[in-house]
Design an enzyme around this catalytic site. Structure first.
Site, PDB file in Angstrom:
ATOM      1  N   GLU A   5      44.209  46.476  67.352  1.00  0.00           N
ATOM      2  CA  GLU A   5      44.261  47.750  66.625  1.00  0.00           C
ATOM      3  C   GLU A   5      44.589  47.535  65.150  1.00  0.00           C
ATOM      4  OE1 GLU A   5      43.275  50.615  67.310  1.00  0.00           O
ATOM      5  OE2 GLU A   5      42.897  50.354  69.461  1.00  0.00           O
ATOM      6  N   TYR A  88      47.959  56.843  63.667  1.00  0.00           N
ATOM      7  CA  TYR A  88      46.805  56.440  64.471  1.00  0.00           C
ATOM      8  C   TYR A  88      47.159  55.325  65.453  1.00  0.00           C
ATOM      9  CZ  TYR A  88      42.979  53.782  66.156  1.00  0.00           C
ATOM     10  OH  TYR A  88      42.174  53.090  67.012  1.00  0.00           O
ATOM     11  N   ASP A 106      41.245  58.474  64.551  1.00  0.00           N
ATOM     12  CA  ASP A 106      40.837  57.593  63.458  1.00  0.00           C
ATOM     13  C   ASP A 106      39.684  58.255  62.702  1.00  0.00           C
ATOM     14  OD1 ASP A 106      38.714  57.422  65.126  1.00  0.00           O
ATOM     15  OD2 ASP A 106      38.613  55.249  65.142  1.00  0.00           O
TER      16      ASP A 106
END
Length: 354
Positions: A5, A88, A106
Site C-alpha cells: 500500500e 487512505y 483513493d
DNA sequence: GACACGTGGCC
DNA sequence: TGGCCAAGTGT
C-alpha cells in the site's frame, strides 16, 4: 500488504512489483525492517521516488516493534498514528487485512464516486460518507478493492469504458454525458526551471608501491566524491554529487569550479599540501559531461555536470559523514536519486542492480 | 488548504 | 519535447 500500500501511493503497479519482491526478500518481517539501517532501506527504495515513504515506513516499523510488540494494529485510528499512514492507507489496511468496515478512498475510488453522482469536486468527508454507505460490512476489503479496481480498469481517467461498466445504469455523469469531465481537473501551477552545476571529483589513484605483481596494485582505484543530502526534504538522505544552483547569466563551469575548490580545500592547509594535486581542481583537465534533464513534480531541473580529474584523493573530512569518496562498488551500495545515477554512469559505467 | 514531495509512461 | 497523469501523506 502494508508495504504494498505504501509503495503503491502515487505509483503504478508495474513499477512497484520488482521493488516489492526485492523488499520482501530483504525484509521478510517487520522486525528485520526495524533492525535495518535507514541507508539500506533507502537503497532498496532507490528509483521509486517519494523517499519520505521509505523513511516513514522504516520509522513506523520500529514503532510497531516498540509499542505494539511487533503486531500491526488493526484499528484505523491507531494505524493513522504511524508515520506514512493517512486516511487512505489506514482504511485499506484495516479493511483488507483486518475486515474492519471502513472506507478506503483513493484517487480511483474518488473518480468512480465523482462520476456516479456527477459531482465535479466532492470533498473528502463527502467521499467517505458515500463510500461508508455503500460498503459491504461482510466484505469491506473486497468492496474497497473492487471500487478501486473499477476506477482503475473501467472508470479510467480518460476514455472510460462505460459499455463494460456494471454501474453505468446508475451513473449520473453517464446520463449527463459528463463522465470525461468528472472529477474536474485541478489546475496546476507552472513549474520553475532551474539549472544546477554539478562537480564530479574523480580520483584515479595508482598504487604508489611498485614491484608487486598483485593485480590489485596495477588497477587504479577510481573514487568519486559524493555528498549526502539532509535527511529531510527533497531526496532526503540520498547521496549525490556536490553542486550548486546556477543563476541566470552565470557560467555553470564557474559554479562547478567554486564547488570543487571549496571541497578540496575545506580541511586544514597541511592536508592540502600533502594532497597538493587537489589544488589543481581549478587548473586540471575539466571534462564536460552530458547534461541531465530531470522533471520533478514541482520543478524542472537541468544538471550540468563537469568532471574534474584529480591525481590524488582530496582530504576526506573525518567526522563529516555527509561527504565520502566512493569507488564504484561503494557507490552501488548507497541510495542515489535517478538523475544523479545518470551522471554516475557517465563516470563509472553501469553499476549494480536498479 | 496550499504546497512539497519522484519517477516513468503516455500522447 | 513537454504537459499530464498515477493506489497520498506531512507540514
Amino acid at each position: 500488504m502494508w508495504v504494498s500500500e505504501i509503495m503503491l501511493q502515487q505509483t503504478r503497479v508495474e513499477t512497484v512489483i520488482p521493488y516489492f519482491e526485492a523488499w520482501l526478500r530483504r525484509f521478510p518481517t517487520i522486525g528485520k525492517l526495524a533492525e535495518a539501517e535507514e541507508q539500506e532501506v533507502l537503497r532498496l527504495w532507490q528509483g521509486l521516488g517519494y523517499y519520505s515513504r521509505a523513511r516513514n515506513l522504516h520509522r513506523a516499523a520500529r514503532e510497531v516493534m516498540r509499542r505494539y510488540d511487533g503486531e500491526i494494529p488493526g484499528d484505523p485510528t491507531t494505524l493513522e498514528t504511524l508515520p506514512g499512514i493517512g486516511p487512505y492507507t489506514s482504511g485499506a489496511v484495516a479493511s483488507i487485512a483486518f475486515q474492519v468496515p471502513v472506507p478506503a478512498v483513493d484517487g480511483n475510488a474518488r473518480r468512480v464516486l465523482s462520476r456516479l453522482t456527477d459531482d465535479p469536486d466532492p470533498g473528502w468527508p463527502t467521499l467517505r460518507r458515500w463510500a461508508s454507505a455503500l460498503i459491504d460490512p461482510e466484505a469491506p476489503g473486497d468492496f474497497n478493492q473492487a471500487l478501486m479496481e473499477l476506477g482503475s480498469k473501467i472508470c479510467s481517467p480518460r476514455r472510460p469504458k462505460c459499455g463494460e461498466c456494471p454501474l453505468s445504469d446508475f451513473c449520473a455523469a453517464r446520463r449527463a454525458g459528463t463522465q470525461s469531465e468528472r472529477p474536474a481537473p485541478r489546475r496546476r501551477r507552472s513549474v520553475p526551471r532551474l539549472v544546477e552545476a554539478v562537480a564530479v571529483l574523480l580520483c584515479e589513484a595508482r598504487p604508489s608501491r611498485s614491484g608487486s605483481d598483485d593485480v590489485d596494485s596495477t588497477t587504479p582505484t577510481r573514487r568519486v566524491l559524493l555528498r549526502r543530502r539532509p535527511s529531510t526534504g527533497l531526496l532526503g538522505g540520498m547521496w549525490e554529487f556536490p553542486g550548486g544552483p546556477v543563476a541566470a547569466g552565470e557560467d555553470p563551469l564557474e559554479v562547478a569550479r567554486r564547488v570543487g575548490r571549496s571541497l578540496v580545500s575545506q580541511s586544514d592547509g597541511s592536508r592540502l599540501e600533502r594532497h597538493s594535486d587537489c589544488a589543481a581542481v581549478d587548473l586540471g583537465p575539466v571534462q564536460r559531461l552530458r547534461v541531465v534533464d530531470h522533471a520533478f513534480t514541482h520543478r524542472r531541473l537541468q544538471y550540468v555536470p563537469f568532471l574534474f580529474r584529480l591525481s590524488a584523493q582530496g582530504p576526506a573530512p573525518e567526522g563529516d559523514s555527509e561527504l565520502m569518496w566512493m569507488d564504484p562498488y561503494e557507490a552501488a551500495g548507497v541510495p542515489i536519486p535517478v538523475a544523479q545515477l545518470k551522471v554516475l554512469t557517465q563516470v563509472f559505467g553501469p553499476t549494480g542492480p536498479p
